[in-house]
Design a protein around this motif. Sequence first.
Motif, PDB file in Angstrom:
ATOM      1  N   PRO B   4       3.023 -13.248  51.050  1.00  0.00           N
ATOM      2  CA  PRO B   4       4.354 -13.500  51.958  1.00  0.00           C
ATOM      3  C   PRO B   4       3.676 -14.589  52.942  1.00  0.00           C
ATOM      4  O   PRO B   4       4.502 -15.465  53.431  1.00  0.00           O
ATOM      5  CB  PRO B   4       4.709 -12.077  52.595  1.00  0.00           C
ATOM      6  N   ASP B   5       2.387 -14.594  53.457  1.00  0.00           N
ATOM      7  CA  ASP B   5       1.889 -15.339  54.280  1.00  0.00           C
ATOM      8  C   ASP B   5       1.802 -16.739  53.999  1.00  0.00           C
ATOM      9  O   ASP B   5       1.840 -17.488  55.007  1.00  0.00           O
ATOM     10  CB  ASP B   5       0.680 -14.644  54.723  1.00  0.00           C
ATOM     11  N   GLU B   6       1.552 -16.882  52.814  1.00  0.00           N
ATOM     12  CA  GLU B   6       1.681 -18.440  52.282  1.00  0.00           C
ATOM     13  C   GLU B   6       2.832 -19.156  52.413  1.00  0.00           C
ATOM     14  O   GLU B   6       2.899 -20.269  52.819  1.00  0.00           O
ATOM     15  CB  GLU B   6       1.245 -18.261  50.853  1.00  0.00           C
ATOM     16  N   LEU B   7       4.242 -18.342  52.699  1.00  0.00           N
ATOM     17  CA  LEU B   7       5.550 -19.133  52.994  1.00  0.00           C
ATOM     18  C   LEU B   7       5.721 -19.248  54.239  1.00  0.00           C
ATOM     19  O   LEU B   7       6.613 -20.010  54.767  1.00  0.00           O
ATOM     20  CB  LEU B   7       6.368 -18.413  52.323  1.00  0.00           C
ATOM     21  N   GLY B  61      11.600 -16.981  44.597  1.00  0.00           N
ATOM     22  CA  GLY B  61      11.864 -15.355  44.330  1.00  0.00           C
ATOM     23  C   GLY B  61      12.126 -14.549  45.645  1.00  0.00           C
ATOM     24  O   GLY B  61      11.723 -13.580  45.718  1.00  0.00           O
ATOM     25  N   LEU B  62      12.816 -15.290  46.743  1.00  0.00           N
ATOM     26  CA  LEU B  62      12.946 -14.515  48.106  1.00  0.00           C
ATOM     27  C   LEU B  62      14.406 -13.813  47.829  1.00  0.00           C
ATOM     28  O   LEU B  62      14.380 -12.712  48.401  1.00  0.00           O
ATOM     29  CB  LEU B  62      13.077 -15.545  49.133  1.00  0.00           C
ATOM     30  N   ILE B  63      15.476 -14.514  47.086  1.00  0.00           N
ATOM     31  CA  ILE B  63      16.609 -13.763  46.852  1.00  0.00           C
ATOM     32  C   ILE B  63      16.883 -13.682  45.389  1.00  0.00           C
ATOM     33  O   ILE B  63      16.458 -14.725  44.616  1.00  0.00           O
ATOM     34  CB  ILE B  63      17.752 -14.294  47.827  1.00  0.00           C
ATOM     35  N   GLU B  64      17.919 -13.037  45.058  1.00  0.00           N
ATOM     36  CA  GLU B  64      18.353 -13.142  43.731  1.00  0.00           C
ATOM     37  C   GLU B  64      20.034 -13.012  43.608  1.00  0.00           C
ATOM     38  O   GLU B  64      20.696 -12.554  44.475  1.00  0.00           O
ATOM     39  CB  GLU B  64      17.757 -12.174  42.878  1.00  0.00           C
ATOM     40  N   PRO B  84      12.466  -7.589  46.602  1.00  0.00           N
ATOM     41  CA  PRO B  84      11.400  -6.863  47.468  1.00  0.00           C
ATOM     42  C   PRO B  84      10.443  -7.791  48.136  1.00  0.00           C
ATOM     43  O   PRO B  84       9.996  -7.854  49.077  1.00  0.00           O
ATOM     44  CB  PRO B  84      10.732  -6.132  46.388  1.00  0.00           C
ATOM     45  N   PHE B  85      10.253  -8.932  47.380  1.00  0.00           N
ATOM     46  CA  PHE B  85       9.372 -10.058  47.864  1.00  0.00           C
ATOM     47  C   PHE B  85       9.761 -10.638  48.906  1.00  0.00           C
ATOM     48  O   PHE B  85       9.166 -11.020  50.003  1.00  0.00           O
ATOM     49  CB  PHE B  85       9.012 -11.149  46.797  1.00  0.00           C
ATOM     50  N   GLY B  86      11.308 -10.980  49.049  1.00  0.00           N
ATOM     51  CA  GLY B  86      11.947 -11.425  49.920  1.00  0.00           C
ATOM     52  C   GLY B  86      11.895 -10.651  51.459  1.00  0.00           C
ATOM     53  O   GLY B  86      11.661 -11.278  52.548  1.00  0.00           O
ATOM     54  N   ARG B  87      11.875  -9.385  51.054  1.00  0.00           N
ATOM     55  CA  ARG B  87      11.799  -8.430  52.126  1.00  0.00           C
ATOM     56  C   ARG B  87      10.430  -8.553  52.963  1.00  0.00           C
ATOM     57  O   ARG B  87      10.541  -8.494  54.185  1.00  0.00           O
ATOM     58  CB  ARG B  87      12.066  -6.949  51.779  1.00  0.00           C
ATOM     59  N   LYS B  88       9.516  -8.509  51.875  1.00  0.00           N
ATOM     60  CA  LYS B  88       7.974  -8.652  52.560  1.00  0.00           C
ATOM     61  C   LYS B  88       8.072 -10.069  53.276  1.00  0.00           C
ATOM     62  O   LYS B  88       7.352  -9.959  54.555  1.00  0.00           O
ATOM     63  CB  LYS B  88       7.112  -8.678  51.462  1.00  0.00           C
TER      64      LYS B  88
END
Lengths: 162, 117
Positions: B4-7, B61-64, B84-88
Amino acid sequence: MKRAIEISVRTYRRLLKLYPQRHLAEYGEEMARCFRDLCCDEARRRGIAGLVAAWGFILRDLVGSLIREHRAEGRKAMNRFGELMRRKISDEKLKELGAVLSWYGAAAILYGSVFKLTSLPLTEGQLVIGLLCAAAVTLQMTMIGLLLRPAAESRRVTKLDA
Amino acid sequence: MKTPDELLPLTPAVFHILLALADEARHGYAIMSEVESATGGQLRMGPGTLYGSIKRMIAAGLIEEIDHRPASDDERRRYYRLTPFGRKVAAAESRRVTKLASMARSKGLTRPAFEKG
């Protein structure tokens, strides 16, 4: 008002054609639906003034996003071209080309060495033997190359199957 | 897979879309309306900006997109939700913004303008 909205949506659909083809195919319909909802809301709230304001906002959004999408599409096209070139000149082909070049390089050095020997006081018989040896080595290298080629081909087939 | 921090930092548009989708799945126009009302009209996204961001967020991969839609709604609409990744990523960006705000507070930058001497 309904007619004004219909004309607006039709015009917006025409403008959407300025987007890259893939983006349009994926999201064009949704964008037009979004625009229609926006026009309906604005017209309900402020009448024709709302519709004009919606157009002002949409045109700014359109110009900005068109630039972004075409830039992104251009980058993708460049990446695709690079990938295509990389695939066309595959690693196997590069290896084969390198091997062929190195064999011919080795053969050239060999012939060069033999001809260099002609400056030495050699008999004609020794020179002929030297040239024959060089020819034999070249033939051997070519044979090895031909024998290795089916192995490289089969590796490529396996990769494609995978 | 990126962490997450990379984005981070996210663009305002991406962060607000994530926030709009944090509590429920929404379609495009609902996201636009939610962002506008949540920011008091300060951030308005048109369909061009919205769907460009949605495309990139799906790729990251943030939303679907979800298949099921509420029965009451037009079934041609496409609904999106957080992964779940988008939430993080949204949580990480929230922490980053909170840290920034506390830094600004410690330097007295968050006092109302009329208090400034």
